[in-house]
Design an enzyme around this catalytic site. Structure first.
Site, PDB file in Angstrom:
ATOM      1  N   ILE A 175      48.530  16.098  82.148  1.00 23.59           N
ATOM      2  CA  ILE A 175      49.468  17.193  82.338  1.00 23.59           C
ATOM      3  C   ILE A 175      48.454  18.319  82.751  1.00 23.59           C
ATOM      4  O   ILE A 175      47.598  18.356  82.460  1.00 23.59           O
ATOM      5  CB  ILE A 175      50.086  17.997  80.977  1.00 23.59           C
ATOM      6  CG1 ILE A 175      50.959  16.749  80.293  1.00 23.59           C
ATOM      7  CG2 ILE A 175      50.958  18.932  81.171  1.00 23.59           C
ATOM      8  CD1 ILE A 175      51.913  16.010  81.069  1.00 23.59           C
ATOM      9  N   ASN A 185      51.113  21.340  67.861  1.00 23.44           N
ATOM     10  CA  ASN A 185      50.727  21.030  69.181  1.00 23.44           C
ATOM     11  C   ASN A 185      49.029  21.392  69.406  1.00 23.44           C
ATOM     12  O   ASN A 185      48.688  21.059  70.211  1.00 23.44           O
ATOM     13  CB  ASN A 185      51.510  21.810  69.983  1.00 23.44           C
ATOM     14  CG  ASN A 185      50.982  22.060  71.500  1.00 23.44           C
ATOM     15  OD1 ASN A 185      51.204  21.074  72.162  1.00 23.44           O
ATOM     16  ND2 ASN A 185      50.467  23.030  71.949  1.00 23.44           N
ATOM     17  N   LYS A 199      44.412  11.045  68.276  1.00 24.38           N
ATOM     18  CA  LYS A 199      45.817  11.016  68.574  1.00 24.38           C
ATOM     19  C   LYS A 199      46.618   9.740  68.092  1.00 24.38           C
ATOM     20  O   LYS A 199      47.855   9.642  67.634  1.00 24.38           O
ATOM     21  CB  LYS A 199      45.911  10.972  70.370  1.00 24.38           C
ATOM     22  CG  LYS A 199      45.501  12.509  70.615  1.00 24.38           C
ATOM     23  CD  LYS A 199      46.357  13.443  69.999  1.00 24.38           C
ATOM     24  CE  LYS A 199      45.938  15.100  70.546  1.00 24.38           C
ATOM     25  NZ  LYS A 199      46.748  15.913  70.014  1.00 24.38           N
ATOM     26  N   THR A 205      46.990  21.267  82.514  1.00 26.29           N
ATOM     27  CA  THR A 205      46.808  22.710  81.734  1.00 26.29           C
ATOM     28  C   THR A 205      45.311  22.617  81.918  1.00 26.29           C
ATOM     29  O   THR A 205      44.561  21.755  82.321  1.00 26.29           O
ATOM     30  CB  THR A 205      46.973  22.159  80.168  1.00 26.29           C
ATOM     31  OG1 THR A 205      46.277  21.277  79.819  1.00 26.29           O
ATOM     32  CG2 THR A 205      48.537  21.741  80.260  1.00 26.29           C
ATOM     33  N   TYR A 264      38.819  11.678  70.566  1.00 23.07           N
ATOM     34  CA  TYR A 264      40.343  12.059  70.889  1.00 23.07           C
ATOM     35  C   TYR A 264      41.307  11.017  70.765  1.00 23.07           C
ATOM     36  O   TYR A 264      42.361  11.195  70.327  1.00 23.07           O
ATOM     37  CB  TYR A 264      40.149  12.646  72.333  1.00 23.07           C
ATOM     38  CG  TYR A 264      41.481  13.302  72.882  1.00 23.07           C
ATOM     39  CD1 TYR A 264      41.892  14.604  72.522  1.00 23.07           C
ATOM     40  CD2 TYR A 264      42.395  12.346  73.739  1.00 23.07           C
ATOM     41  CE1 TYR A 264      43.095  15.068  72.671  1.00 23.07           C
ATOM     42  CE2 TYR A 264      43.315  12.900  74.022  1.00 23.07           C
ATOM     43  CZ  TYR A 264      43.813  14.274  73.668  1.00 23.07           C
ATOM     44  OH  TYR A 264      45.088  14.948  74.126  1.00 23.07           O
ATOM     45  N   ASP A 307      43.920  29.212  62.684  1.00 19.65           N
ATOM     46  CA  ASP A 307      43.051  27.808  62.804  1.00 19.65           C
ATOM     47  C   ASP A 307      43.578  27.030  62.095  1.00 19.65           C
ATOM     48  O   ASP A 307      43.557  26.923  60.937  1.00 19.65           O
ATOM     49  CB  ASP A 307      41.730  28.258  62.261  1.00 19.65           C
ATOM     50  CG  ASP A 307      40.667  26.939  62.437  1.00 19.65           C
ATOM     51  OD1 ASP A 307      41.221  26.063  63.076  1.00 19.65           O
ATOM     52  OD2 ASP A 307      39.480  27.400  62.476  1.00 19.65           O
ATOM     53  N   ASP A 356      47.793  30.751  67.557  1.00 18.48           N
ATOM     54  CA  ASP A 356      46.786  30.118  68.352  1.00 18.48           C
ATOM     55  C   ASP A 356      45.471  30.622  67.609  1.00 18.48           C
ATOM     56  O   ASP A 356      45.473  31.767  67.013  1.00 18.48           O
ATOM     57  CB  ASP A 356      46.988  30.367  69.828  1.00 18.48           C
ATOM     58  CG  ASP A 356      46.133  29.231  70.540  1.00 18.48           C
ATOM     59  OD1 ASP A 356      46.766  28.557  71.309  1.00 18.48           O
ATOM     60  OD2 ASP A 356      44.802  29.197  70.562  1.00 18.48           O
TER      61      ASP A 356
HETATM   62  N1  NAD Z   1      46.806  18.025  78.897  1.00 16.52           N
HETATM   63  C1  NAD Z   1      47.057  16.887  79.024  1.00 16.52           C
HETATM   64  O1  NAD Z   1      47.065  16.102  80.005  1.00 16.52           O
HETATM   65  C2  NAD Z   1      47.494  16.441  77.331  1.00 16.52           C
HETATM   66  C3  NAD Z   1      47.770  14.934  77.523  1.00 16.52           C
HETATM   67  C4  NAD Z   1      48.206  14.520  76.040  1.00 16.52           C
HETATM   68  C5  NAD Z   1      48.186  15.354  75.001  1.00 16.52           C
HETATM   69  N2  NAD Z   1      47.908  16.711  75.144  1.00 16.52           N
HETATM   70  C6  NAD Z   1      47.766  17.538  73.609  1.00 16.52           C
HETATM   71  O2  NAD Z   1      48.858  18.444  74.060  1.00 16.52           O
HETATM   72  C7  NAD Z   1      48.426  19.608  73.252  1.00 16.52           C
HETATM   73  C8  NAD Z   1      48.314  20.660  74.010  1.00 16.52           C
HETATM   74  O3  NAD Z   1      47.105  20.575  75.004  1.00 16.52           O
HETATM   75  P1  NAD Z   1      47.143  21.553  76.374  1.00 16.52           P
HETATM   76  O4  NAD Z   1      46.916  20.479  77.373  1.00 16.52           O
HETATM   77  O5  NAD Z   1      48.208  22.585  76.314  1.00 16.52           O
HETATM   78  O6  NAD Z   1      45.657  22.190  76.116  1.00 16.52           O
HETATM   79  P2  NAD Z   1      45.436  23.629  76.237  1.00 16.52           P
HETATM   80  O7  NAD Z   1      43.795  23.575  76.222  1.00 16.52           O
HETATM   81  O8  NAD Z   1      45.780  24.409  77.322  1.00 16.52           O
HETATM   82  O9  NAD Z   1      45.815  24.248  74.789  1.00 16.52           O
HETATM   83  C9  NAD Z   1      45.410  24.049  73.807  1.00 16.52           C
HETATM   84  C10 NAD Z   1      45.672  25.233  72.634  1.00 16.52           C
HETATM   85  O10 NAD Z   1      45.167  24.809  71.257  1.00 16.52           O
HETATM   86  C11 NAD Z   1      44.697  26.006  70.782  1.00 16.52           C
HETATM   87  N3  NAD Z   1      43.502  25.481  69.854  1.00 16.52           N
HETATM   88  C12 NAD Z   1      42.321  24.676  69.900  1.00 16.52           C
HETATM   89  N4  NAD Z   1      41.837  24.682  68.762  1.00 16.52           N
HETATM   90  C13 NAD Z   1      42.725  25.401  67.832  1.00 16.52           C
HETATM   91  C14 NAD Z   1      42.793  25.684  66.226  1.00 16.52           C
HETATM   92  N5  NAD Z   1      41.801  25.130  65.680  1.00 16.52           N
HETATM   93  N6  NAD Z   1      43.686  26.297  65.825  1.00 16.52           N
HETATM   94  C15 NAD Z   1      44.636  26.673  66.493  1.00 16.52           C
HETATM   95  N7  NAD Z   1      44.784  26.460  67.926  1.00 16.52           N
HETATM   96  C16 NAD Z   1      43.709  25.784  68.528  1.00 16.52           C
HETATM   97  C17 NAD Z   1      43.532  26.425  72.109  1.00 16.52           C
HETATM   98  O11 NAD Z   1      43.296  27.773  71.840  1.00 16.52           O
HETATM   99  C18 NAD Z   1      44.547  26.114  73.077  1.00 16.52           C
HETATM  100  O12 NAD Z   1      45.339  27.687  73.518  1.00 16.52           O
HETATM  101  C19 NAD Z   1      47.112  19.040  72.525  1.00 16.52           C
HETATM  102  O13 NAD Z   1      47.362  18.524  71.300  1.00 16.52           O
HETATM  103  C20 NAD Z   1      46.602  18.007  73.464  1.00 16.52           C
HETATM  104  O14 NAD Z   1      45.658  16.908  72.927  1.00 16.52           O
HETATM  105  C21 NAD Z   1      47.528  17.391  76.306  1.00 16.52           C
END
Ligand code: NAD
Length: 250
Positions: free
Chosen positions: A188, A86, A157, A190, A153, A59, A37
């Site tokens: 979700i 992810n 995706k 988060t 966004y 990154d 991360d």
């Molecule tokens: N939460 C939702 O409702 C949801 C829905 C659909 C898709 N998603 C996708 O699921 C994945 C995880 O999301 P989440 O909900 O756990 O979000 P989150 O914000 O809790 O976690 C995302 C993580 O990605 C890290 N991150 C951001 N930029 C980064 C980079 N350049 N390099 C490395 N790490 C980086 C952040 O530090 C964080 O720890 C994402 O791709 C998100 O788009 C989430």
């Protein structure tokens, strides 16, 4: 508790939410997990107390970081069997196509799309060297529906969904033994999910639009990813696994 025993799996964005839950579940099911991360503190917290997991600051938009991490895995663990692409950001909310800036658009695409491209590009040779592997790209329900308030966004995706199929077919036709699939989470709970639903009234309205009647938990997505990383899904490639409480079926 050994659905992915002996597999070495890299999970990006593992410092929070879905990535953290996935890293923990894969480790509980026997994998050696490299949790990465951009948030070093978050990812250290994820691996704390897990014997077969280590953390990397990463990154995903930067190619040099991918080279360093994959080379490190081959040197330390000696193989790479799975990659969960992810890491992602949603950007400011709301951001319509009329209010989105070029800077914000490019930032979102550099992480959400370029990061996934770089992951596939650098993981596939390492997986081939290991006899094959499985890549799971975290896309979104936003890839399948219009997202007026999350314009960049949604576009990012959609690109991940399509690119996943390209990698899947290219690898399959070339006999690489590398599978590639996408997961499509709905809403979700988060930090990201909470950031786009800041007030209680809106949250309740969205919750009522989910046929199952509740928001998803990070573990709901992690179980889908576990299946796609495991050999149970050996005949699955180029597929999209929607985990959304039924929203996409309405
Ligand atoms: N939460 C939702 O409702 C949801 C829905 C659909 C898709 N998603 C996708 O699921 C994945 C995880 O999301 P989440 O909900 O756990 O979000 P989150 O914000 O809790 O976690 C995302 C993580 O990605 C890290 N991150 C951001 N930029 C980064 C980079 N350049 N390099 C490395 N790490 C980086 C952040 O530090 C964080 O720890 C994402 O791709 C998100 O788009 C989430």
């Amino acid at each position: 508790m050994s659905r992915v025993a002996d597999k070495v799996v890299l999970v990006t964005g593992a410092g929070s939410g879905i990535g953290r839950a996935t890293a923990k579940l894969l480790a509980a099911e026997g994998a050696t997990v490299i949790a990465s991360d951009i948030d070093s503190a978050g990812v250290s917290q994820t691996v704390a107390g897990i014997a077969k997991a280590r953390a990397e600051t990463h990154d995903t938009a930067k190619e040099a970081d991918w080279k360093r991490i994959i080379e490190g895995i081959l040197a330390r663990e000696g193989r790479l069997d799975g990659l969960v692409n992810n890491a992602g950001i949603s950007g400011p909310f709301p951001a319509t196509f009329e209010t989105e800036t070029v800077e914000q658009w490019q930032k979102i695409l550099s992480i959400n799309v370029q990061g996934v491209f770089l992951g596939c590009k650098h993981a596939v040779p390492a997986m081939r060297q290991s006899g094959g592997g499985s890549i799971v790209n975290t896309s979104s329900l936003a890839a399948l529906l219009g997202t007026p308030d999350l314009s960049a966004y949604g576009a990012s995706k959609g690109a991940v969904r399509q690119f996943t199929k390209t990698v899947a077919i290219d690898c399959a036709r070339k006999g690489y033994k590398v599978r590639c699939n996408s997961v499509h989470p709905g809403v979700i709970m988060t930090p990201m999910g909470e950031s786009i639903l800041p007030d209680e009234r809106k949250r309740e309205r969205v919750r009522k639009a989910i046929p199952i009647g509740e928001f998803g938990a990070p573990e709901d997505i992690a179980y889908g990813i576990l299946y796609l990383i495991s050999d149970e899904s050996r005949f699955v490639t180029g597929a999209e696994l929607v985990i959304d409480g039924g929203m996409n079926a309405i």
